[in-house]
Design an enzyme around this catalytic site. Sequence first.
Site, mmCIF file in Angstrom:
data_model
loop_
_atom_site.group_PDB
_atom_site.id
_atom_site.type_symbol
_atom_site.label_atom_id
_atom_site.label_comp_id
_atom_site.label_asym_id
_atom_site.label_seq_id
_atom_site.Cartn_x
_atom_site.Cartn_y
_atom_site.Cartn_z
ATOM 1 N N ASP A 76 1.078 12.871 60.851
ATOM 2 C CA ASP A 76 2.190 13.583 61.511
ATOM 3 C C ASP A 76 3.358 12.610 61.635
ATOM 4 O O ASP A 76 3.162 11.474 62.076
ATOM 5 C CB ASP A 76 1.762 14.078 62.903
ATOM 6 C CG ASP A 76 2.684 15.157 63.442
ATOM 7 O OD1 ASP A 76 3.920 15.002 63.347
ATOM 8 O OD2 ASP A 76 2.182 16.155 63.976
ATOM 9 N N SER A 118 3.566 14.242 55.447
ATOM 10 C CA SER A 118 2.353 14.586 54.705
ATOM 11 C C SER A 118 2.479 14.135 53.242
ATOM 12 O O SER A 118 1.525 13.608 52.660
ATOM 13 C CB SER A 118 2.160 16.108 54.805
ATOM 14 O OG SER A 118 1.240 16.551 53.881
ATOM 15 N N HIS A 138 5.038 24.946 58.930
ATOM 16 C CA HIS A 138 4.476 26.262 58.595
ATOM 17 C C HIS A 138 5.288 27.045 57.565
ATOM 18 O O HIS A 138 4.980 28.200 57.292
ATOM 19 C CB HIS A 138 4.351 27.114 59.867
ATOM 20 C CG HIS A 138 3.172 26.729 60.733
ATOM 21 N ND1 HIS A 138 2.688 25.448 60.804
ATOM 22 C CD2 HIS A 138 2.370 27.470 61.541
ATOM 23 C CE1 HIS A 138 1.653 25.416 61.641
ATOM 24 N NE2 HIS A 138 1.443 26.632 62.094
ATOM 25 N N HIS A 163 -4.506 26.778 60.036
ATOM 26 C CA HIS A 163 -4.220 27.464 61.300
ATOM 27 C C HIS A 163 -3.112 28.506 61.079
ATOM 28 O O HIS A 163 -2.368 28.420 60.103
ATOM 29 C CB HIS A 163 -3.752 26.434 62.345
ATOM 30 C CG HIS A 163 -3.831 26.954 63.734
ATOM 31 N ND1 HIS A 163 -2.903 26.641 64.701
ATOM 32 C CD2 HIS A 163 -4.730 27.776 64.331
ATOM 33 C CE1 HIS A 163 -3.246 27.232 65.834
ATOM 34 N NE2 HIS A 163 -4.343 27.929 65.634
HETATM 35 C C1 SAM Z 1 1.896 23.241 65.032
HETATM 36 S S1 SAM Z 1 2.078 21.512 65.270
HETATM 37 C C2 SAM Z 1 0.423 20.906 65.121
HETATM 38 C C3 SAM Z 1 -0.450 21.329 66.248
HETATM 39 C C4 SAM Z 1 -1.738 20.539 66.404
HETATM 40 N N1 SAM Z 1 -2.594 20.690 65.232
HETATM 41 C C5 SAM Z 1 -2.480 20.932 67.662
HETATM 42 O O1 SAM Z 1 -3.626 21.365 67.596
HETATM 43 O O2 SAM Z 1 -1.882 20.844 68.735
HETATM 44 C C6 SAM Z 1 2.817 21.012 63.760
HETATM 45 C C7 SAM Z 1 3.012 19.509 63.625
HETATM 46 O O3 SAM Z 1 3.316 19.243 62.252
HETATM 47 C C8 SAM Z 1 4.191 18.142 62.201
HETATM 48 N N2 SAM Z 1 4.901 18.176 60.913
HETATM 49 C C9 SAM Z 1 5.847 19.052 60.491
HETATM 50 N N3 SAM Z 1 6.234 18.774 59.238
HETATM 51 C C10 SAM Z 1 5.495 17.698 58.848
HETATM 52 C C11 SAM Z 1 5.440 16.927 57.647
HETATM 53 N N4 SAM Z 1 6.196 17.225 56.595
HETATM 54 N N5 SAM Z 1 4.585 15.902 57.587
HETATM 55 C C12 SAM Z 1 3.798 15.582 58.662
HETATM 56 N N6 SAM Z 1 3.806 16.280 59.817
HETATM 57 C C13 SAM Z 1 4.641 17.321 59.911
HETATM 58 C C14 SAM Z 1 5.111 18.313 63.397
HETATM 59 O O4 SAM Z 1 5.659 17.068 63.787
HETATM 60 C C15 SAM Z 1 4.150 18.932 64.437
HETATM 61 O O5 SAM Z 1 3.655 17.933 65.300
#
Ligand code: SAM
Length: 248
Positions: A76, A118, A138, A163
């Site tokens: 993340d 990622s 997402h 998810h």
């Molecule tokens: C919906 S949250 C994850 C929730 C977590 N799995 C939980 O159970 O609480 C989405 C996360 O994806 C991360 N994110 C978004 N784009 C990303 C990327 N390109 N690479 C890595 N992380 C990313 C965001 O910083 C955020 O913390």
Amino acid sequence: MKSTEKRLPSFREVRNTIQRVDGWLTEHEARYLYSLAQYGPGQGAIVEIGSWKGKSTILLAAGSKSAGREKVHAVDHHKGGPDQAGLGYQDVNTEIDFRKNIKSAGIEDQVIPLVMTSTRAAQGWSGPIRLLWIDGDHSYEAVKTDLLLWEPHVVEGGVIAFHDTYAWEGPRRVVEEYLLRSNRFSILGFVDSITAVKKTQRRSPWDKIRKKIILLIRYLYILGRQHILPGEIRKWSKSCLRVMASAR
Ligand SMILES: C[S@@+](CC[C@H](N)C(=O)[O-])C[C@H]1O[C@@H](n2cnc3c(N)ncnc32)[C@H](O)[C@@H]1O
């Protein structure tokens, strides 16, 4: 009981811990992630894309640790995402909370944080993965990129779980187009908004029929959720999905 055994976290203990951590998982989803990490098939690392403040990380790490299994690589950049701007989760920094929560859950030693995108983490990755949990950006393109970059590292017999596979268009479409319609995966489970598949070349004729039925019922469920079909159809199709996922 030996002192080392006392430290292994049961789901009940973890459930109390994660109640204090901000996040979006339902109780069923939490239990499912814990058990995939604990008893899921295959051997290799657990990779999580999207940790936020550590809710799913804690479940995966505790489940795996309770069975003496692999560590969780938690990817993340901790900056939120444009997909979540409408929810007020853009331009945040969750790394401090993430590290604090992992530490207070007592599973710091079971987690390897990869604070980067990622895409960057995938470029530096080379080992086998037995459980890939995708819950990052997402948007359709981002979810697709996550899958295409990481899936080749998932071992035969390993699991990919997503998810938010109904309400969010990105995960919903990627799951449908790349997993449910593909011959390389068999359906493992539908738990609330999680869809999990197993990577496998060995599929029976029943697997193929089952997948077609599931796609049809899933379609009805989504129309029910969107209020295009009556609520009764939504409830019926959700129960059918659960039954079909376990009818292997
Ligand atoms: C919906 S949250 C994850 C929730 C977590 N799995 C939980 O159970 O609480 C989405 C996360 O994806 C991360 N994110 C978004 N784009 C990303 C990327 N390109 N690479 C890595 N992380 C990313 C965001 O910083 C955020 O913390």
